[in-house]
Design an enzyme around this catalytic site. Structure first.
Site, mmCIF file in Angstrom:
data_model
loop_
_atom_site.group_PDB
_atom_site.id
_atom_site.type_symbol
_atom_site.label_atom_id
_atom_site.label_comp_id
_atom_site.label_asym_id
_atom_site.label_seq_id
_atom_site.Cartn_x
_atom_site.Cartn_y
_atom_site.Cartn_z
ATOM 1 N N LYS A 141 -7.431 18.260 -4.319
ATOM 2 C CA LYS A 141 -7.426 18.542 -2.879
ATOM 3 C C LYS A 141 -8.842 18.725 -2.333
ATOM 4 O O LYS A 141 -9.768 19.056 -3.081
ATOM 5 C CB LYS A 141 -6.590 19.787 -2.596
ATOM 6 C CG LYS A 141 -7.172 21.030 -3.226
ATOM 7 C CD LYS A 141 -6.596 22.312 -2.650
ATOM 8 C CE LYS A 141 -7.294 23.494 -3.284
ATOM 9 N NZ LYS A 141 -7.130 24.749 -2.633
ATOM 10 N N LYS A 172 -13.254 24.051 -0.464
ATOM 11 C CA LYS A 172 -14.559 24.549 -0.030
ATOM 12 C C LYS A 172 -15.550 24.565 -1.179
ATOM 13 O O LYS A 172 -16.718 24.297 -1.007
ATOM 14 C CB LYS A 172 -14.415 25.978 0.486
ATOM 15 C CG LYS A 172 -13.889 26.010 1.881
ATOM 16 C CD LYS A 172 -13.576 27.425 2.306
ATOM 17 C CE LYS A 172 -12.699 27.387 3.524
ATOM 18 N NZ LYS A 172 -11.779 28.498 3.614
ATOM 19 N N LYS A 212 -8.814 30.362 -12.446
ATOM 20 C CA LYS A 212 -10.075 31.126 -12.415
ATOM 21 C C LYS A 212 -10.472 31.571 -13.813
ATOM 22 O O LYS A 212 -11.654 31.560 -14.169
ATOM 23 C CB LYS A 212 -9.949 32.365 -11.512
ATOM 24 C CG LYS A 212 -9.713 32.039 -10.065
ATOM 25 C CD LYS A 212 -10.946 31.478 -9.402
ATOM 26 C CE LYS A 212 -10.645 31.115 -7.972
ATOM 27 N NZ LYS A 212 -11.599 30.243 -7.347
#
Ligand code: TYM
Length: 329
Positions: A194, A197, A111
């Site tokens: 992966k 969302k 992040k």
């Protein structure tokens, strides 16, 4: 009997990664364990949903949980923010979580790299809130996908630290639970990494046939094998992994052989994959559409789940307060 806990963040709809990484196992687990499955809406606040979106996302994840076959009579299915006790345990665990170890977690470092202008304290203490979710029911088993492995390790660390600090044997050390198989990582359609969302590389359980077809046909591939038995590149491996989840073994073997013989046509592979994903998703989508319109049922399920979760959570918080030394006058 084991106490199993797992959650899904209410950031958007459920995708195949959530299903095969987590929900599929929830379905098996609910048969023989004391299960708590929840919707992590506090966690979703690190991405600043609007009030409208916050509520709608929680509602759709709840409908999607139920549409896959989770049974509210067998498991407590609840919304995280309905159980305020979690926030108290989060506060208490934060006192024994060190900034250095939180800064070193992979997801936090990611992040910091990807959104340097919004490194909020919620992101830093994300693993502490997750530990509170798990430890609030003194859960000993946690079904998660590969991406959550480190967060689970942090939860074990906080549990052990609490026990050591207060010289008690109160919290179990929660273990990953995947029926002895390796933790799963469902790949996305963009060739690497992966299914997620935020990455926009996923297929959702609510996706219509045409959308699935379009997404799969656009999936990243390579220029094709050049010699017999040439090594398989990551984007193609990913398509085979997805095929392994939704197609028959014969179908997978067929395309693997075609690849090995340099006879593969990626268009055919994708067409078959799209068809098999659609076959898998369609009945679930039909269930979702039916359930999501039934607000009364959703309200009933969430209320019943919250009652069961609050009962267990308030017992834990009461005992933890006593262990720490809070006393009434
Ligand atoms: P979330 O919402 O990102 O994902 C929910 C579950 O789905 C799994 N998963 C995957 N598994 C395999 N392949 C993928 N591509 C894939 N994408 C998602 C995740 O491993 C997870 O099991 N922080 C958590 C939610 C949470 C939680 C908890 C989970 C909050 N508190 C306590 C377990 C226990 C999250 O964001 O998961």
């Amino acid at each position: 009997m084991d106490t199993v806990l797992s959650g899904i963040r209410s950031t958007g709809n459920l995708h195949l990664g959530n299903y095969f990484g987590a929900v599929k196992n929830f379905l098996k687990m609910q048969e023989e364990n004391n299960c708590y499955f929840f919707i992590a809406d506090y966690h979703s606040l690190t991405t600043y949903p609007t009030p409208e979106n916050l509520h709608n996302s929680v509602k759709s994840v709840l409908a999607e949980y139920l549409a896959t076959g989770l049974d509210p009579e067998k498991s407590a299915i609840y919304v995280q923010s309905d159980v305020r006790e979690i926030t108290e345990l989060y506060l208490l665990l934060n006192m024994n979580a060190y900034v250095g170890e939180l800064e070193r977690t992979t997801s936090f470092k990611d992040k910091v790299r990807t959104q340097p202008n919004n490194v909020n304290a919620g992101l830093l203490t994300y693993p502490v809130l997750m530990a509170a979710d798990i430890l609030i029911h003194r859960s000993n088993k946690v079904p998660v996908g590969k991406d959550q492995e480190q967060n689970l390790e942090m939860a074990r660390k906080f549990a052990k630290r609490f026990n050591y600090m207060y010289k008690v044997d109160y919290f179990p050390e929660p273990q990953p639970y995947n029926f002895g198989e390796n933790l799963v990582k469902v790949p996305g359609l963009d060739g690497s990494g992966k299914m997620g969302k935020t990455a926009g590389n996923g297929i959702y359980l609510i996706d219509e046939d045409k959308i699935i077809q379009k997404k799969v046909m656009r999936a990243v591939t390579d220029s094709g094998p050049t010699e017999i038995n040439s090594p398989v590149s990551e984007p193609i491996k990913n398509l085979f992994t997805l095929m392994n989840l939704v197609s028959t073994a014969d179908t997978l073997d067929f395309f693997k052989e075609k690849y090995a013989n340099c006879e593969i046509r990626y268009g055919d592979l994708k067409k078959q994959l799209a068809e098999d994903i659609i076959k898998f998703v369609t009945p679930i989508r039909k269930n979702i559409l039916e359930i999501q319109g039934d607000t009364e049922y959703l309200r009933k399920v969430a209320k019943q789940g919250a009652e069961k979760a609050i009962e267990s959570a308030s017992k834990t918080v009461k005992e933890v307060r006593k262990i720490i030394g809070f006393r009434e006058f």
